[in-house]
Design a protein around this motif. Sequence first.
Motif, short mmCIF file in Angstrom:
data_model
loop_
_atom_site.label_atom_id
_atom_site.label_comp_id
_atom_site.label_asym_id
_atom_site.label_seq_id
_atom_site.Cartn_x
_atom_site.Cartn_y
_atom_site.Cartn_z
N GLU A 93 0.82 -1.21 0.00
CA GLU A 93 0.00 0.00 0.00
C GLU A 93 0.85 1.26 0.00
O GLU A 93 0.43 2.30 -0.50
N ILE A 96 1.54 2.57 -3.60
CA ILE A 96 0.49 3.13 -4.45
C ILE A 96 0.86 4.56 -4.83
O ILE A 96 1.25 5.36 -4.00
N ALA A 137 -3.19 0.18 -7.26
CA ALA A 137 -3.82 -0.59 -6.19
C ALA A 137 -2.93 -1.78 -5.85
O ALA A 137 -1.94 -2.05 -6.55
N LEU A 143 0.95 -5.94 -7.44
CA LEU A 143 0.66 -4.52 -7.65
C LEU A 143 -0.17 -4.36 -8.92
O LEU A 143 0.18 -4.89 -9.96
#
Length: 148
Positions: A93, A96, A137, A143
């Motif tokens: 995360e 991102i 995302a 990924l």
Amino acid sequence: MFASIAAHYLWWIVALVLIAIEVIMPGYFMLWIGIGAAATGVLVLVVPGTSLLFQAVAFAVLAFVSCAVYWYVLRPKLQHDEPGDARLNRRGEQLIGGRYVLIEAIVNGRGKARVGDGQWLVSGPDLPVGTTVEVVAVEGTTLKVRPG
């Protein structure tokens, strides 16, 4: 006579007991009520001969004020969120929005990109090796990317 001479000591003892309770059951609440009791002790020391009713009202007001100062002034300053704290142990995360280069072409929706000194599986539209992609995302350890 005892109440007028040593009343401030009694308030300080109450303050110490409340603060000791705070040490046993942390949460800041008893600490600030204890600070209100200590402030009441100082007030009784400065203004001797105050009635028990005045002391009780002063304690209630000072305890409320000290709790309000903590809640509205100190607490927001103590609860600062560092960037990335919410994603500390979720490295995917954190990626991102980042742009990386494909080291393995995306074929049938799967490929690999260089991220730092490692490589990550990526999914997205078919793209050749060397294309820069942007992470949009994360799905598990893959990924999701788009050309970027």
